[in-house]
Design a protein around this motif. Structure first.
Motif, PDB file in Angstrom:
ATOM      1  N   MET A  12       0.834  -1.207   0.000  1.00 26.94           N
ATOM      2  CA  MET A  12       0.000   0.000   0.000  1.00 26.94           C
ATOM      3  C   MET A  12       0.869   1.257   0.000  1.00 26.94           C
ATOM      4  SD  MET A  12      -3.104  -0.954  -0.239  1.00 26.94           S
ATOM      5  CE  MET A  12      -3.930   0.573   0.121  1.00 26.94           C
ATOM      6  N   LEU A  13       1.957   1.248   0.757  1.00 26.83           N
ATOM      7  CA  LEU A  13       2.863   2.399   0.743  1.00 26.83           C
ATOM      8  C   LEU A  13       3.487   2.580  -0.635  1.00 26.83           C
ATOM      9  CD1 LEU A  13       4.618   2.124   4.215  1.00 26.83           C
ATOM     10  CD2 LEU A  13       3.147   3.986   3.424  1.00 26.83           C
ATOM     11  N   ALA A  14       3.834   1.481  -1.282  1.00 21.52           N
ATOM     12  CA  ALA A  14       4.399   1.568  -2.629  1.00 21.52           C
ATOM     13  C   ALA A  14       3.390   2.207  -3.582  1.00 21.52           C
ATOM     14  CB  ALA A  14       4.810   0.184  -3.128  1.00 21.52           C
ATOM     15  N   GLU A  15       2.135   1.816  -3.487  1.00 23.51           N
ATOM     16  CA  GLU A  15       1.093   2.412  -4.340  1.00 23.51           C
ATOM     17  C   GLU A  15       0.915   3.888  -4.023  1.00 23.51           C
ATOM     18  OE1 GLU A  15      -0.647   1.202  -7.011  1.00 23.51           O
ATOM     19  OE2 GLU A  15       0.825  -0.398  -6.800  1.00 23.51           O
ATOM     20  N   ARG A  16       0.949   4.229  -2.734  1.00 24.60           N
ATOM     21  CA  ARG A  16       0.811   5.630  -2.328  1.00 24.60           C
ATOM     22  C   ARG A  16       1.943   6.460  -2.924  1.00 24.60           C
ATOM     23  NH1 ARG A  16       1.504   9.893   0.960  1.00 24.60           N
ATOM     24  NH2 ARG A  16      -0.251  10.620   2.215  1.00 24.60           N
ATOM     25  N   PHE A  17       3.164   5.937  -2.847  1.00 23.23           N
ATOM     26  CA  PHE A  17       4.306   6.691  -3.362  1.00 23.23           C
ATOM     27  C   PHE A  17       4.279   6.784  -4.890  1.00 23.23           C
ATOM     28  CE2 PHE A  17       6.070   6.338   0.912  1.00 23.23           C
ATOM     29  CZ  PHE A  17       6.559   7.626   1.072  1.00 23.23           C
ATOM     30  N   LYS A  18       3.696   5.814  -5.569  1.00 21.54           N
ATOM     31  CA  LYS A  18       3.533   5.944  -7.018  1.00 21.54           C
ATOM     32  C   LYS A  18       2.647   7.148  -7.330  1.00 21.54           C
ATOM     33  CE  LYS A  18       4.030   1.049  -8.163  1.00 21.54           C
ATOM     34  NZ  LYS A  18       3.311  -0.175  -8.572  1.00 21.54           N
ATOM     35  N   CYS A  19       1.577   7.306  -6.565  1.00 20.60           N
ATOM     36  CA  CYS A  19       0.681   8.454  -6.759  1.00 20.60           C
ATOM     37  C   CYS A  19       1.371   9.770  -6.406  1.00 20.60           C
ATOM     38  CB  CYS A  19      -0.586   8.302  -5.915  1.00 20.60           C
ATOM     39  SG  CYS A  19      -1.676   6.975  -6.457  1.00 20.60           S
ATOM     40  N   THR A  20       2.102   9.783  -5.292  1.00 21.75           N
ATOM     41  CA  THR A  20       2.748  11.036  -4.898  1.00 21.75           C
ATOM     42  C   THR A  20       3.873  11.416  -5.857  1.00 21.75           C
ATOM     43  OG1 THR A  20       4.244   9.968  -3.293  1.00 21.75           O
ATOM     44  CG2 THR A  20       2.122  10.792  -2.458  1.00 21.75           C
ATOM     45  N   GLN A  21       4.489  10.434  -6.498  1.00 24.89           N
ATOM     46  CA  GLN A  21       5.488  10.743  -7.528  1.00 24.89           C
ATOM     47  C   GLN A  21       4.816  11.481  -8.693  1.00 24.89           C
ATOM     48  OE1 GLN A  21       8.904  10.194  -7.693  1.00 24.89           O
ATOM     49  NE2 GLN A  21       8.831   9.564  -5.555  1.00 24.89           N
ATOM     50  N   GLN A  22       3.626  11.028  -9.068  1.00 24.48           N
ATOM     51  CA  GLN A  22       2.884  11.696 -10.138  1.00 24.48           C
ATOM     52  C   GLN A  22       2.522  13.117  -9.734  1.00 24.48           C
ATOM     53  OE1 GLN A  22      -0.407   9.239 -11.453  1.00 24.48           O
ATOM     54  NE2 GLN A  22       0.897   7.413 -11.489  1.00 24.48           N
ATOM     55  N   VAL A  23       2.126  13.298  -8.460  1.00 26.31           N
ATOM     56  CA  VAL A  23       1.831  14.638  -7.948  1.00 26.31           C
ATOM     57  C   VAL A  23       3.089  15.493  -8.038  1.00 26.31           C
ATOM     58  CG1 VAL A  23       1.279  15.961  -5.857  1.00 26.31           C
ATOM     59  CG2 VAL A  23      -0.068  13.926  -6.434  1.00 26.31           C
ATOM     60  N   GLY A  24       4.228  14.928  -7.678  1.00 27.11           N
ATOM     61  CA  GLY A  24       5.496  15.665  -7.739  1.00 27.11           C
ATOM     62  C   GLY A  24       5.818  16.140  -9.145  1.00 27.11           C
ATOM     63  N   HIS A  25       5.590  15.285 -10.132  1.00 32.42           N
ATOM     64  CA  HIS A  25       5.839  15.676 -11.527  1.00 32.42           C
ATOM     65  C   HIS A  25       4.866  16.761 -11.966  1.00 32.42           C
ATOM     66  CE1 HIS A  25       9.013  12.883 -12.585  1.00 32.42           C
ATOM     67  NE2 HIS A  25       8.368  11.955 -11.893  1.00 32.42           N
ATOM     68  N   LEU A  26       3.616  16.644 -11.578  1.00 39.98           N
ATOM     69  CA  LEU A  26       2.621  17.654 -11.916  1.00 39.98           C
ATOM     70  C   LEU A  26       2.993  18.999 -11.299  1.00 39.98           C
ATOM     71  CD1 LEU A  26      -0.080  17.996 -13.416  1.00 39.98           C
ATOM     72  CD2 LEU A  26      -1.228  17.457 -11.259  1.00 39.98           C
ATOM     73  N   LYS A  27       3.383  18.978 -10.032  1.00 34.57           N
ATOM     74  CA  LYS A  27       3.800  20.207  -9.360  1.00 34.57           C
ATOM     75  C   LYS A  27       5.025  20.817 -10.044  1.00 34.57           C
ATOM     76  CE  LYS A  27       2.233  19.461  -4.601  1.00 34.57           C
ATOM     77  NZ  LYS A  27       2.722  19.321  -3.203  1.00 34.57           N
ATOM     78  N   ALA A  28       6.001  19.984 -10.354  1.00 34.14           N
ATOM     79  CA  ALA A  28       7.223  20.494 -10.993  1.00 34.14           C
ATOM     80  C   ALA A  28       6.908  21.095 -12.352  1.00 34.14           C
ATOM     81  CB  ALA A  28       8.249  19.371 -11.127  1.00 34.14           C
ATOM     82  N   ASN A  29       6.060  20.442 -13.128  1.00 35.80           N
ATOM     83  CA  ASN A  29       5.714  20.932 -14.464  1.00 35.80           C
ATOM     84  C   ASN A  29       4.957  22.252 -14.432  1.00 35.80           C
ATOM     85  OD1 ASN A  29       6.941  18.711 -15.631  1.00 35.80           O
ATOM     86  ND2 ASN A  29       5.046  17.550 -15.809  1.00 35.80           N
ATOM     87  N   HIS A  30       4.316  22.542 -13.293  1.00 37.75           N
ATOM     88  CA  HIS A  30       3.524  23.769 -13.181  1.00 37.75           C
ATOM     89  C   HIS A  30       4.098  24.729 -12.146  1.00 37.75           C
ATOM     90  CE1 HIS A  30       0.442  22.385 -15.967  1.00 37.75           C
ATOM     91  NE2 HIS A  30       0.656  21.192 -15.443  1.00 37.75           N
ATOM     92  N   GLN A  31       5.370  24.515 -11.809  1.00 34.06           N
ATOM     93  CA  GLN A  31       6.098  25.365 -10.869  1.00 34.06           C
ATOM     94  C   GLN A  31       5.351  25.587  -9.547  1.00 34.06           C
ATOM     95  OE1 GLN A  31       5.800  26.662 -14.345  1.00 34.06           O
ATOM     96  NE2 GLN A  31       7.537  25.267 -14.587  1.00 34.06           N
ATOM     97  N   LEU A  32       4.744  24.529  -9.049  1.00 38.64           N
ATOM     98  CA  LEU A  32       4.095  24.573  -7.742  1.00 38.64           C
ATOM     99  C   LEU A  32       5.094  24.132  -6.673  1.00 38.64           C
ATOM    100  CD1 LEU A  32       0.696  22.930  -8.775  1.00 38.64           C
ATOM    101  CD2 LEU A  32       1.109  25.344  -8.259  1.00 38.64           C
ATOM    102  N   PRO A  33       4.961  24.645  -5.470  1.00 37.86           N
ATOM    103  CA  PRO A  33       5.911  24.268  -4.410  1.00 37.86           C
ATOM    104  C   PRO A  33       5.785  22.794  -4.030  1.00 37.86           C
ATOM    105  CG  PRO A  33       4.132  25.604  -3.516  1.00 37.86           C
ATOM    106  CD  PRO A  33       3.946  25.582  -5.014  1.00 37.86           C
ATOM    107  N   PRO A  34       6.895  22.181  -3.630  1.00 39.43           N
ATOM    108  CA  PRO A  34       6.872  20.761  -3.236  1.00 39.43           C
ATOM    109  C   PRO A  34       5.970  20.487  -2.034  1.00 39.43           C
ATOM    110  CG  PRO A  34       9.123  21.490  -3.585  1.00 39.43           C
ATOM    111  CD  PRO A  34       8.253  22.714  -3.629  1.00 39.43           C
ATOM    112  N   ALA A  35       5.907  21.410  -1.097  1.00 38.62           N
ATOM    113  CA  ALA A  35       5.104  21.216   0.114  1.00 38.62           C
ATOM    114  C   ALA A  35       3.793  21.992   0.001  1.00 38.62           C
ATOM    115  CB  ALA A  35       5.878  21.675   1.343  1.00 38.62           C
ATOM    116  N   ASP A  36       2.775  21.472   0.638  1.00 37.15           N
ATOM    117  CA  ASP A  36       1.461  22.124   0.692  1.00 37.15           C
ATOM    118  C   ASP A  36       0.988  22.050   2.143  1.00 37.15           C
ATOM    119  OD1 ASP A  36      -1.184  22.941   0.534  1.00 37.15           O
ATOM    120  OD2 ASP A  36      -1.623  21.757  -1.271  1.00 37.15           O
ATOM    121  N   PRO A  37       1.439  22.996   2.982  1.00 38.68           N
ATOM    122  CA  PRO A  37       1.135  22.934   4.422  1.00 38.68           C
ATOM    123  C   PRO A  37      -0.359  22.841   4.746  1.00 38.68           C
ATOM    124  CG  PRO A  37       2.820  24.576   3.991  1.00 38.68           C
ATOM    125  CD  PRO A  37       2.308  24.131   2.651  1.00 38.68           C
TER     126      PRO A  37
END
Length: 118
Positions: A46-71
């Motif tokens: 389950m953690l592996a699946e979660r991190f697959k999703c968060t990796q996709q979020v990371g790429h989306l954020k990077a492509n749109h110059q969004l900050p890595p953290a969202d407090p």
């Protein structure tokens, strides 16, 4: 997926300490430990699946110059997980520590992805 236990299943220290343990107790220990091993395997998957999703979020954020953290999101997630923990009779403080550990790793991944996108 289960793992066989090769150490003394009685949990007692010392050579031969498990010899005096009732076979029914040994069988119950083995059954419970097999269940624990299966749950651990499920948690890892389950953690592996979660991190697959968060990796996709990371790429989306990077492509749109969004900050890595969202407090704000992190605070909502912590509150949500604490409530889930309470309902599940799990220590909410433990659940929060666990989520904070995961969030820190996700942010580290997002920073790394953002650095690679520059």
């Amino acid at each position: 997926m289960t793992t066989r236990h090769t150490s003394d299943d009685s949990g007692a220290a010392g050579a031969g300490a498990g010899d005096a343990v009732d076979p029914a107790v040994r069988a119950e220990l083995s059954r419970l430990r097999d269940s624990i091993d299966n749950i651990d395997a499920a948690v890892v998957h389950m953690l592996a699946e979660r991190f697959k999703c968060t990796q996709q979020v990371g790429h989306l954020k990077a492509n749109h110059q969004l900050p890595p953290a969202d407090p704000a999101r992190e605070a909502r997630q912590i509150a949500r997980l604490r409530e889930l923990a309470e309902n599940a009779k799990l220590d909410p403080a433990f659940a929060e520590k666990f989520l904070n550990f995961i969030i820190a790793e996700v942010i580290r991944h997002h920073e790394s992805i953002a650095d690679g996108a520059r």
